[in-house]
Design a protein around this motif. Structure first.
Motif, PDB file in Angstrom:
ATOM      1  N   ILE A   7      26.483 -37.943  46.878  1.00  0.00           N
ATOM      2  CA  ILE A   7      26.808 -39.214  46.702  1.00  0.00           C
ATOM      3  C   ILE A   7      25.902 -40.087  47.491  1.00  0.00           C
ATOM      4  O   ILE A   7      26.190 -41.338  47.700  1.00  0.00           O
ATOM      5  N   GLY A   8      24.485 -39.717  47.321  1.00  0.00           N
ATOM      6  CA  GLY A   8      23.497 -40.670  47.926  1.00  0.00           C
ATOM      7  C   GLY A   8      22.978 -41.208  46.702  1.00  0.00           C
ATOM      8  O   GLY A   8      23.258 -41.104  45.398  1.00  0.00           O
ATOM      9  N   VAL A   9      22.223 -42.375  46.870  1.00  0.00           N
ATOM     10  CA  VAL A   9      21.740 -43.244  45.952  1.00  0.00           C
ATOM     11  C   VAL A   9      20.954 -42.633  44.839  1.00  0.00           C
ATOM     12  O   VAL A   9      21.245 -42.722  43.345  1.00  0.00           O
ATOM     13  N   SER A  10      19.994 -41.535  45.083  1.00  0.00           N
ATOM     14  CA  SER A  10      19.266 -40.858  44.305  1.00  0.00           C
ATOM     15  C   SER A  10      20.115 -40.191  43.002  1.00  0.00           C
ATOM     16  O   SER A  10      19.642 -40.145  42.025  1.00  0.00           O
ATOM     17  N   ASN A  11      20.931 -39.224  43.629  1.00  0.00           N
ATOM     18  CA  ASN A  11      21.744 -38.500  42.647  1.00  0.00           C
ATOM     19  C   ASN A  11      22.946 -39.334  42.050  1.00  0.00           C
ATOM     20  O   ASN A  11      23.003 -39.094  40.792  1.00  0.00           O
ATOM     21  N   LEU A  12      23.564 -40.380  42.619  1.00  0.00           N
ATOM     22  CA  LEU A  12      24.420 -41.366  42.054  1.00  0.00           C
ATOM     23  C   LEU A  12      23.777 -42.151  40.605  1.00  0.00           C
ATOM     24  O   LEU A  12      24.001 -42.315  39.664  1.00  0.00           O
ATOM     25  N   ASN A  13      22.229 -42.276  40.869  1.00  0.00           N
ATOM     26  CA  ASN A  13      21.494 -42.930  39.712  1.00  0.00           C
ATOM     27  C   ASN A  13      21.535 -41.884  38.545  1.00  0.00           C
ATOM     28  O   ASN A  13      21.396 -42.465  37.445  1.00  0.00           O
ATOM     29  N   ARG A  14      21.120 -40.960  38.944  1.00  0.00           N
ATOM     30  CA  ARG A  14      20.817 -39.763  37.852  1.00  0.00           C
ATOM     31  C   ARG A  14      22.350 -39.582  37.047  1.00  0.00           C
ATOM     32  O   ARG A  14      22.212 -39.676  35.891  1.00  0.00           O
ATOM     33  N   GLU A  15      23.251 -39.563  37.847  1.00  0.00           N
ATOM     34  CA  GLU A  15      24.629 -39.224  37.143  1.00  0.00           C
ATOM     35  C   GLU A  15      25.313 -40.444  36.410  1.00  0.00           C
ATOM     36  O   GLU A  15      25.519 -40.298  35.281  1.00  0.00           O
ATOM     37  N   LEU A  16      24.978 -41.660  36.906  1.00  0.00           N
ATOM     38  CA  LEU A  16      25.393 -42.822  36.221  1.00  0.00           C
ATOM     39  C   LEU A  16      24.552 -42.990  34.917  1.00  0.00           C
ATOM     40  O   LEU A  16      25.040 -43.677  34.179  1.00  0.00           O
ATOM     41  N   GLN A  17      23.404 -43.071  35.066  1.00  0.00           N
ATOM     42  CA  GLN A  17      22.215 -43.294  34.120  1.00  0.00           C
ATOM     43  C   GLN A  17      22.698 -42.356  32.751  1.00  0.00           C
ATOM     44  O   GLN A  17      22.900 -42.848  31.606  1.00  0.00           O
ATOM     45  N   ALA A  18      23.037 -40.953  33.279  1.00  0.00           N
ATOM     46  CA  ALA A  18      23.598 -40.019  32.057  1.00  0.00           C
ATOM     47  C   ALA A  18      24.758 -40.430  31.615  1.00  0.00           C
ATOM     48  O   ALA A  18      25.091 -40.023  30.357  1.00  0.00           O
ATOM     49  N   LEU A  19      25.486 -41.115  32.308  1.00  0.00           N
ATOM     50  CA  LEU A  19      26.850 -41.466  31.830  1.00  0.00           C
ATOM     51  C   LEU A  19      26.851 -42.645  31.072  1.00  0.00           C
ATOM     52  O   LEU A  19      27.552 -42.982  30.152  1.00  0.00           O
ATOM     53  N   LEU A  20      26.271 -43.544  31.562  1.00  0.00           N
ATOM     54  CA  LEU A  20      26.224 -45.007  31.074  1.00  0.00           C
ATOM     55  C   LEU A  20      25.240 -45.453  29.957  1.00  0.00           C
ATOM     56  O   LEU A  20      25.624 -46.348  29.427  1.00  0.00           O
ATOM     57  N   ASN A  21      24.027 -44.771  29.987  1.00  0.00           N
ATOM     58  CA  ASN A  21      23.163 -44.986  29.046  1.00  0.00           C
ATOM     59  C   ASN A  21      22.432 -43.697  28.660  1.00  0.00           C
ATOM     60  O   ASN A  21      21.104 -43.527  29.102  1.00  0.00           O
ATOM     61  N   PRO A  22      22.881 -42.644  28.019  1.00  0.00           N
ATOM     62  CA  PRO A  22      22.394 -41.571  28.158  1.00  0.00           C
ATOM     63  C   PRO A  22      21.338 -41.387  26.849  1.00  0.00           C
ATOM     64  O   PRO A  22      20.634 -40.296  26.786  1.00  0.00           O
ATOM     65  N   GLY A  53      18.673 -43.052  23.694  1.00  0.00           N
ATOM     66  CA  GLY A  53      17.568 -44.077  23.390  1.00  0.00           C
ATOM     67  C   GLY A  53      16.187 -43.819  23.729  1.00  0.00           C
ATOM     68  O   GLY A  53      16.032 -42.627  24.344  1.00  0.00           O
ATOM     69  N   GLU A  54      15.471 -44.686  23.481  1.00  0.00           N
ATOM     70  CA  GLU A  54      14.070 -44.391  23.948  1.00  0.00           C
ATOM     71  C   GLU A  54      13.658 -44.292  25.164  1.00  0.00           C
ATOM     72  O   GLU A  54      14.288 -45.074  26.085  1.00  0.00           O
ATOM     73  N   SER A  55      12.979 -43.470  25.821  1.00  0.00           N
ATOM     74  CA  SER A  55      12.775 -43.108  27.167  1.00  0.00           C
ATOM     75  C   SER A  55      11.362 -42.725  27.524  1.00  0.00           C
ATOM     76  O   SER A  55      10.569 -42.565  26.505  1.00  0.00           O
ATOM     77  N   LEU A  56      11.096 -42.765  28.922  1.00  0.00           N
ATOM     78  CA  LEU A  56       9.946 -42.456  29.155  1.00  0.00           C
ATOM     79  C   LEU A  56      10.056 -41.792  30.753  1.00  0.00           C
ATOM     80  O   LEU A  56      10.930 -42.093  31.669  1.00  0.00           O
ATOM     81  N   GLN A  57       9.210 -40.627  30.781  1.00  0.00           N
ATOM     82  CA  GLN A  57       9.397 -39.813  31.959  1.00  0.00           C
ATOM     83  C   GLN A  57       8.371 -39.883  33.016  1.00  0.00           C
ATOM     84  O   GLN A  57       7.362 -40.052  32.607  1.00  0.00           O
ATOM     85  N   ARG A  58       8.739 -40.343  34.208  1.00  0.00           N
ATOM     86  CA  ARG A  58       7.895 -40.323  35.324  1.00  0.00           C
ATOM     87  C   ARG A  58       8.138 -39.424  36.319  1.00  0.00           C
ATOM     88  O   ARG A  58       9.153 -39.901  37.029  1.00  0.00           O
ATOM     89  N   GLY A  59       7.475 -38.471  36.595  1.00  0.00           N
ATOM     90  CA  GLY A  59       7.820 -37.427  37.589  1.00  0.00           C
ATOM     91  C   GLY A  59       8.888 -36.917  37.228  1.00  0.00           C
ATOM     92  O   GLY A  59       9.244 -36.238  36.011  1.00  0.00           O
ATOM     93  N   GLY A  60       9.979 -36.941  38.116  1.00  0.00           N
ATOM     94  CA  GLY A  60      11.219 -36.252  37.604  1.00  0.00           C
ATOM     95  C   GLY A  60      12.308 -37.167  37.349  1.00  0.00           C
ATOM     96  O   GLY A  60      13.357 -36.569  37.024  1.00  0.00           O
ATOM     97  N   SER A  61      11.864 -38.331  36.959  1.00  0.00           N
ATOM     98  CA  SER A  61      13.059 -39.249  36.393  1.00  0.00           C
ATOM     99  C   SER A  61      12.566 -39.967  35.109  1.00  0.00           C
ATOM    100  O   SER A  61      11.380 -39.789  34.683  1.00  0.00           O
TER     101      SER A  61
END
Length: 572
Positions: free
Chosen positions: A399-414, A416-424
């Protein structure tokens, strides 16, 4: 070097790139955003730079000082500084002593001649001493005597604001007319905005020109809406010029005003405060307004707290919670937490403050996702991305910022057009935050926006911030991060309709009263805490403020901000 950093380096140095990097590869760590000391050190080692060289020792010392600045310190004492540098570099002590001496002679650092030898980066020494000197100069110069009927002022203020001013507010208004420098502090619901409105109107009626500012765009917008008076960010107030790389307003061209009022002053770091006081006119006045019990600034220093603790500047502390604010559990509980008491929770019915018990990080994560995706939007009508902000005490963990962002992005904006930068991944529609000041783009640390387009052909990404769009080259995307969740520190100066805060014992290292208090006060209409009452109790009981290495309080008290700096090796 990766192509991204190769481009950045060439943009910085141009045709001199090869000669500069050959001469001193450690310059990369200070000149190129995103290249840290360790990367520069690896490049230097590959180029055959002697690990025991003075140039490496100097770079290591500067690296340690810069890391400490990132933690909020203005200086560090000489002995522990040497020890930290030795730990990182594995260099013999005499070489580090010589490097420190060399940096002082080159005026890249300042070592003060006092016990324990504080060591500053040159620019921070200048900032701290100048802030102290100019504030001392201001308060020592009396205001022009004014024949003012205070009863008439109070009556005028109340007629303008259609509200009865409390005792603390009257004191603030009175002192605003009598003091060159004034601090007004208080928690939520104590009427800071009301008294600000009254001060602005009374001073303008008396013929003074008043300028209003705040550290962030959001805070400036709120200030403008609350007072009905134009307010700007401090950077815009001081007319920062990207072309010239400096503020256009300074001691040579001061602000054209009789009074400057700065809101959310707890966010001001020592460097920004320096530029602000530099631009104050000799006959002007300054009012700092903020909540001293919140977390200190993201940048170095704790200016508002240090100014208050110096007892050199007049301070009005607003403590009375107004009746309309007493109906909000957000306001009531913020003050309870700040006072060391456990918050109230409604057992049933509609409220603006809730606690949900979850004792496992995985269960807390599932609950936070459900709250953001379903429960809050459906039950309260808030937009899941624009209106709800998750604030976490830590960056790492489930429940740290990094993992919360990954989880919420997958849930709320799964999709559409995307761009990969490193592991994000960045997707169109993502909520993102700027994480460093970029004066050229007029976007600053903590600003939040939404990605509106990704142009793979031109290798650009566009983000719409609150008041303007910003285009990023793909190579500059290390300036933004996902912001469905953010740290409490990064939320300073912002307000959100709804705030969700995980509070678990796994966060115990970071659980502090002022952190929890700051998180609660970021919410306008809804707070939901998710975690354990034990975690909540740890935070409320821990009122130990992490002190920063700063000497502003002492310099203000002494009234003589400077001590002769050392520039020789006589003490090494």
């Amino acid at each position: 070097m990766s192509p991204t950093y190769a481009i950045k380096i060439f943009k910085q140095y141009g045709d001199k790139t090869i000669s500069i990097v050959n001469e001193n590869p450690y310059r990369l760590a200070t000149d190129i955003y995103g290249i840290g000391f360790r990367t520069a050190d690896r490049i230097a080692q590959n180029m055959g730079v002697d690990p025991n060289s003075q140039v490496r020792a100097e770079a290591g010392i500067l690296h340690v000082l810069n890391e400490l600045v990132e933690e909020g310190h203005c200086f560090y004492y000489r002995e522990p500084l040497i020890e930290k540098a030795q730990e990182i570099l594995s260099i013999d002590r005499p070489i580090l002593d010589q490097a420190l001496d060399s940096l002082a002679r080159a005026q890249r650092i300042v070592i003060e001649e006092r016990a324990e030898r504080p060591v500053y980066l040159k620019q921070l020494y200048t900032a701290e001493t100048e802030v102290a000197q100019r504030l001392v100069d201001l308060v020592s110069r009396p205001l022009d005597a004014r024949e003012i009927s205070l009863d008439g002022v109070f009556q005028q203020a109340e007629e303008m604001g259609v509200i009865h001013l409390a005792i603390g507010q009257r004191e603030a208004l009175k002192k605003s007319l009598a003091c060159r420098v004034l601090v007004i502090t208080g928690g939520p619901g104590t009427g800071k905005t009301t008294v600000l409105k009254s001060i602005v109107r009374v001073h303008e009626t008396a013929g003074a020109r008043v300028l209003l500012g705040a550290p962030t765009g959001r805070a400036a917008k709120r200030l403008s809406e609350a007072t009905g008076h134009d307010a700007k960010t401090i950077h815009r107030l001081l007319e920062y010029s990207p072309r010239h790389g400096r503020f256009q307003r300074d001691q040579h061209r001061p602000l054209n005003t009789g009074l400057v009022i700065i809101d959310e002053a707890s966010m001001i770091d020592i460097a920004l405060m320096y530029h602000l006081v530099l631009a104050l006119p000799p006959e002007g006045s300054l009012i700092l307004v903020g909540d001293v019990d919140q977390l200190p600034s993201v940048g170095p220093g704790s200016v508002l707290r240090d100014v208050i603790e110096s007892k050199r500047i007049e301070v009005v502390r607003l403590t009375e919670i107004f009746r309309q604010a007493q109906t909000s559990l957000i306001v009531v509980n913020a003050h309870r937490v700040n006072g060391g008491d456990f918050p109230y929770f409604e057992k049933s019915g509609q409220s603006d403050f809730y606690f949900i018990h979850r004792d496992e990080p995985e269960k807390a994560l599932d609950t936070i996702k459900y709250l953001c995706h379903k429960r809050i939007p459906e039950g309260f009508g808030f937009h899941p991305v624009d209106d709800i902000q998750v604030l976490s005490p830590m960056h790492k963990g489930i429940i740290g910022v990094s993992n919360l962002n990954r989880e919420l992005q997958a849930l709320l904006n799964p999709k559409g057009e995307s761009l990969q930068r490193g592991g994000s991944f960045f997707r169109i529609g993502d909520k993102v935050m700027q994480i460093r000041n970029n004066y050229e783009r007029d976007v600053y640390n903590g600003d939040i926006g939404r990605i509106v387009s990704i142009d793979h052909l031109n290798r650009e990404l566009e983000v719409r911030f609150e008041d303007h769009p910003v285009v990023y080259a793909f190579g500059d995307l290390d300036e933004i991060v996902l912001a469905y969740a953010t740290s409490v520190h990064k939320s300073q100066g912002s307000e959100y309709p709804a705030v969700v805060v995980p509070i678990l014992t796994q966060h115990f290292v970071m659980l502090q009263r002022n952190l929890l208090y700051t998180a609660i006060t970021r919410a306008k209409r809804l707070v939901i805490l998710v975690g354990t009452k034990k975690g909540l109790s740890i935070a409320i009981k821990n009122d130990q403020i992490q002190r920063r290495y700063c000497l502003l309080t002492e310099r203000l008290r002494r009234g003589d901000p400077r001590i002769r700096p050392l520039e020789s090796s006589s003490l090494f």
